[in-house]
Design an enzyme around this catalytic site. Structure first.
Site, PDB file in Angstrom:
ATOM      1  N   GLY A  13     -31.545-103.715 -66.249  1.00 34.53           N
ATOM      2  CA  GLY A  13     -30.179-103.424 -65.823  1.00 34.53           C
ATOM      3  C   GLY A  13     -29.985-102.196 -64.967  1.00 34.53           C
ATOM      4  N   SER A  14     -31.004-101.780 -64.225  1.00 38.12           N
ATOM      5  CA  SER A  14     -30.817-100.581 -63.378  1.00 38.12           C
ATOM      6  C   SER A  14     -29.835-100.870 -62.247  1.00 38.12           C
ATOM      7  CB  SER A  14     -32.150-100.082 -62.818  1.00 38.12           C
ATOM      8  OG  SER A  14     -32.662-100.956 -61.835  1.00 38.12           O
ATOM      9  N   ASN A  15     -29.795-102.117 -61.772  1.00 41.93           N
ATOM     10  CA  ASN A  15     -28.808-102.454 -60.737  1.00 41.93           C
ATOM     11  C   ASN A  15     -27.400-102.494 -61.325  1.00 41.93           C
ATOM     12  OD1 ASN A  15     -29.674-103.002 -57.887  1.00 41.93           O
ATOM     13  ND2 ASN A  15     -31.283-104.051 -58.990  1.00 41.93           N
ATOM     14  N   ASN A 104     -26.139-112.230 -54.873  1.00 38.05           N
ATOM     15  CA  ASN A 104     -27.413-111.865 -55.501  1.00 38.05           C
ATOM     16  C   ASN A 104     -28.060-110.758 -54.687  1.00 38.05           C
ATOM     17  OD1 ASN A 104     -29.773-112.194 -57.227  1.00 38.05           O
ATOM     18  ND2 ASN A 104     -30.774-113.134 -55.457  1.00 38.05           N
ATOM     19  N   HIS A 106     -31.842-109.317 -53.641  1.00 37.43           N
ATOM     20  CA  HIS A 106     -33.251-109.715 -53.647  1.00 37.43           C
ATOM     21  C   HIS A 106     -34.076-108.573 -53.062  1.00 37.43           C
ATOM     22  CE1 HIS A 106     -36.657-112.478 -53.692  1.00 37.43           C
ATOM     23  NE2 HIS A 106     -36.945-112.054 -52.495  1.00 37.43           N
TER      24      HIS A 106
END
Ligand code: GRF
Length: 233
Positions: A13-15, A104, A106
Site C-alpha cells: 500500500g505505498s501508493n 491503474n 503500472h
C-alpha cells in the site's frame, strides 16, 4: 461536492499511502479517499487505510465477486476507483459500469512491459533484460484487458548500467508516488477524461500528460548539446 475515491490494492500500500497523504494535503474538500479494498485480508494496504481513518474492506473473491465489488463501491458512493498494486483482473461488468472512472498505475512505460503476468519485479527484470535505457511510470484508464486502457500520464525513469531489478523498482516506485496522486487529482478536477474515441483527453487549460521538461521548446542546438553530454560528443 468532494470526489469520493476508492483504492483497490493487493500489497503493502505505498501508493495508497502516497495518494491518501497527497489528497489530504492538496485536495481537502475537493477529493477524499473514502475506501480501500483488497483481495487479501492481510494486505498491508488495509493497515495503511486504517491508519488514515479510511474504511478498509477485504473483498469477497468468490463466485459473487463482481456483484459484491459493485455493491461495495455503490454503498460507499464512489466516484473514482484507483488500482494501486491490485493484482486481480477487475470483472468486466465492473469495468463497463466504471468506464472512464477507474485507473491503474503500472511501473513501466506501457504498452511496453505490460499485460498479464507483468507486475512487480517481473516488469523490472524484463526492462533490464531488454537492455532498455529508460523505463518509467504509466497511469492509465482500466478496460477489460490488463494494462491496455488509454494512457493518462507517463513519466520517464532512467535505467542505470548497474541496476538490479530491486534498484530500478525503487527508482520507479518513487515516481509512482508522485505521478499517481497528481493524475488522480487531475481526473477529479475534470482536467482529463476518457473521450468517446477511447483516448485520454486533457482539457486545453491543463498541462499536457507528457513530461513537461521533454516538451520544453528545445532548439536543435540545445538538444544536440544534451545528447552530446549524454553520449559523448
Ligand atoms: C507498484 O509498483 C505498482 O506500480 C504496481 O504494484 C506496486 C504496488 O506497490 N502495480 P504498493 O502496494 O503500492 O506499495
Amino acid at each position: 461536492m468532494s470526489t469520493r475515491i476508492a483504492v483497490l490494492a493487493s500489497g503493502r500500500g505505498s501508493n495508497l499511502e502516497a495518494l491518501a497523504s497527497h489528497v489530504e494535503r492538496r485536495a481537502a474538500g475537493m477529493a477524499t479517499v473514502v475506501l480501500a479494498a483488497s483481495d487479501r485480508a492481510d494486505a498491508g494496504a488495509l493497515d495503511v487505510a486504517r491508519a488514515h481513518g479510511i474504511a478498509a474492506a477485504a473483498l469477497d473473491m468468490g463466485p459473487d465477486h463482481a456483484r459484491a465489488l459493485g455493491a461495495l463501491l455503490a454503498t460507499h458512493r464512489i466516484d473514482l476507483v484507483v488500482l494501486a498494486g491490485y493484482l486481480r483482473l477487475v470483472p468486466p461488468d465492473v469495468v463497463r459500469a466504471w468506464r472512464g472512472r477507474i485507473v491503474n498505475v503500472h511501473p513501466a512505460l506501457l504498452p511496453a512491459f505490460g499485460g498479464p503476468g507483468m507486475y512487480g519485479a517481473r516488469v523490472h527484470r524484463a526492462v533490464l533484460a531488454a537492455g532498455a535505457r529508460v523505463s518509467g511510470v504509466t497511469v492509465h484508464f482500466v478496460d477489460e484487458v490488463y494494462d491496455r486502457g488509454a494512457t493518462i500520464a507517463q513519466w520517464p525513469v532512467p535505467v542505470r548500467d548497474d541496476d538490479t531489478p530491486a534498484a530500478l523498482a525503487a527508482r520507479v516506485l518513487r515516481v509512482e508516488h508522485l505521478l499517481l496522486p497528481r493524475a488522480v487529482l487531475a481526473l477529479a478536477r475534470g482536467d482529463v477524461r476518457l473521450a468517446d474515441d477511447g483516448r485520454a483527453l486533457w482539457m486545453p487549460r491543463a498541462t499536457t500528460a507528457t513530461a513537461a521538461f521533454l516538451l520544453r521548446d528545445t532548439d536543435d542546438d540545445d538538444l544536440a548539446r544534451s545528447i552530446d553530454a549524454a553520449l559523448g560528443a
